[in-house]
Design a protein around this motif. Structure first.
Motif, mmCIF file in Angstrom:
data_model
loop_
_atom_site.group_PDB
_atom_site.id
_atom_site.type_symbol
_atom_site.label_atom_id
_atom_site.label_comp_id
_atom_site.label_asym_id
_atom_site.label_seq_id
_atom_site.Cartn_x
_atom_site.Cartn_y
_atom_site.Cartn_z
ATOM 1 N N HIS A 1 -0.687 -6.231 -6.827
ATOM 2 C CA HIS A 1 0.479 -6.322 -5.959
ATOM 3 C C HIS A 1 0.961 -4.923 -5.642
ATOM 4 O O HIS A 1 0.944 -4.043 -6.478
ATOM 5 C CB HIS A 1 1.590 -7.117 -6.635
ATOM 6 N N ARG A 2 1.388 -4.728 -4.424
ATOM 7 C CA ARG A 2 1.807 -3.403 -4.005
ATOM 8 C C ARG A 2 3.230 -3.101 -4.435
ATOM 9 O O ARG A 2 3.596 -1.964 -4.578
ATOM 10 C CB ARG A 2 1.709 -3.273 -2.498
ATOM 11 N N LYS A 3 4.058 -4.104 -4.616
ATOM 12 C CA LYS A 3 5.448 -3.856 -4.991
ATOM 13 C C LYS A 3 5.527 -3.407 -6.436
ATOM 14 O O LYS A 3 4.830 -3.927 -7.286
ATOM 15 C CB LYS A 3 6.278 -5.116 -4.799
ATOM 16 N N ALA B 1 11.154 -3.936 -8.800
ATOM 17 C CA ALA B 1 11.544 -3.752 -7.401
ATOM 18 C C ALA B 1 13.049 -3.899 -7.250
ATOM 19 O O ALA B 1 13.684 -4.720 -7.894
ATOM 20 C CB ALA B 1 10.829 -4.763 -6.513
ATOM 21 N N PRO C 1 5.208 -3.975 7.299
ATOM 22 C CA PRO C 1 5.547 -4.215 5.891
ATOM 23 C C PRO C 1 5.334 -2.990 5.010
ATOM 24 O O PRO C 1 6.044 -2.805 4.026
ATOM 25 C CB PRO C 1 4.604 -5.339 5.470
ATOM 26 N N ILE C 2 4.385 -2.132 5.366
ATOM 27 C CA ILE C 2 4.131 -0.928 4.575
ATOM 28 C C ILE C 2 5.344 -0.003 4.622
ATOM 29 O O ILE C 2 5.704 0.617 3.626
ATOM 30 C CB ILE C 2 2.861 -0.213 5.094
ATOM 31 N N TYR D 1 8.457 -0.897 4.926
ATOM 32 C CA TYR D 1 9.509 -1.458 4.077
ATOM 33 C C TYR D 1 9.182 -1.292 2.595
ATOM 34 O O TYR D 1 10.075 -1.088 1.780
ATOM 35 C CB TYR D 1 9.752 -2.924 4.434
ATOM 36 N N GLU D 2 7.911 -1.346 2.226
ATOM 37 C CA GLU D 2 7.534 -1.081 0.835
ATOM 38 C C GLU D 2 7.798 0.375 0.478
ATOM 39 O O GLU D 2 8.260 0.677 -0.628
ATOM 40 C CB GLU D 2 6.060 -1.423 0.607
ATOM 41 N N ASP E 1 11.461 0.736 -0.121
ATOM 42 C CA ASP E 1 11.815 0.250 -1.464
ATOM 43 C C ASP E 1 11.486 1.294 -2.524
ATOM 44 O O ASP E 1 12.254 1.488 -3.473
ATOM 45 C CB ASP E 1 11.075 -1.050 -1.780
ATOM 46 N N ARG F 1 -0.857 2.442 6.953
ATOM 47 C CA ARG F 1 -1.772 1.528 6.290
ATOM 48 C C ARG F 1 -3.141 1.752 6.896
ATOM 49 O O ARG F 1 -3.284 1.802 8.119
ATOM 50 C CB ARG F 1 -1.367 0.080 6.497
ATOM 51 N N TYR G 1 -1.359 3.628 2.444
ATOM 52 C CA TYR G 1 -1.788 2.500 1.617
ATOM 53 C C TYR G 1 -3.110 1.998 2.166
ATOM 54 O O TYR G 1 -3.239 1.720 3.362
ATOM 55 C CB TYR G 1 -0.770 1.357 1.623
ATOM 56 N N TRP H 1 -1.688 3.080 -2.999
ATOM 57 C CA TRP H 1 -0.838 4.104 -2.404
ATOM 58 C C TRP H 1 -1.359 5.480 -2.764
ATOM 59 O O TRP H 1 -1.668 5.768 -3.911
ATOM 60 C CB TRP H 1 0.601 3.978 -2.902
#
Length: 161
Positions: free
Chosen positions: A16-18, A22, A53-54, A56-57, A60, A96, A134, A140
């Motif tokens: 998982h990338r998160k 988190a 989405p990248i 937003y990750e 985070d 990405r 990513y 990452w």
């Protein structure tokens, strides 16, 4: 894959990338920067970026290290996140890639235009500039941009604190 049945194929375990801890969802800060554009100039292109989405990750991740991330919706330069902190700000291009990006040389090969532009900007601004990539194969990878080139950031989490 000839000769292998479905149950015989090996499946790779995807991480998982998160991050494990988190940060809870917060209201996103969105800043739209519109530089003055002369309609007569044909070489100026101010494009709108998609919700990625990248990005937003990456926001985070910045939030976890105490930065206030700001996503740029209409960047005139290849930067899509600005991280603001009391000690200074950080300009981030989050990308990405389907291909693995294990080194700075491969990053420059894949994204030559963006890397060269950010290298030219690096000597003119006081803020740190980074490219975060990513890829499914490498996860990452974090690269620092300098006027003379770029390098993989070996001590990434400590360099943000």
């Amino acid at each position: 894959m000839k000769g292998k049945k479905t149950e015989q194929m090996n499946t790779a375990k995807v991480q998982h990338r998160k991050p494990a801890g988190a940060v809870q969802e917060q209201r996103e800060t969105e800043v739209i920067v519109r530089p003055p554009v002369d309609p007569a100039s044909a070489d100026v292109y101010v494009g709108r970026t998609r919700n990625n989405p990248i990005v937003y990750e990456a926001m985070d991740l910045l939030r976890t290290y105490g930065y206030m991330p700001v996503r740029l919706s209409e960047p005139a330069i290849p930067i899509n996140i600005i991280g603001i902190k009391k000690t200074g700000s950080l300009l981030v291009l989050a990308l990405r890639s389907r291909l693995p990006v294990p080194s700075a040389a491969k990053l420059r090969e894949l994204y030559t235009g963006k890397v060269d532009f950010l290298r030219s900007v690096a000597g003119k601004v006081k803020d740190r500039i980074m490219i975060w990539v990513y890829s499914p194969a490498c996860g990452w990878r974090y690269y620092l941009i300098y006027p003379g080139g770029l390098r993989f950031d070996l001590d990434f989490p400590r360099s943000l604190e």
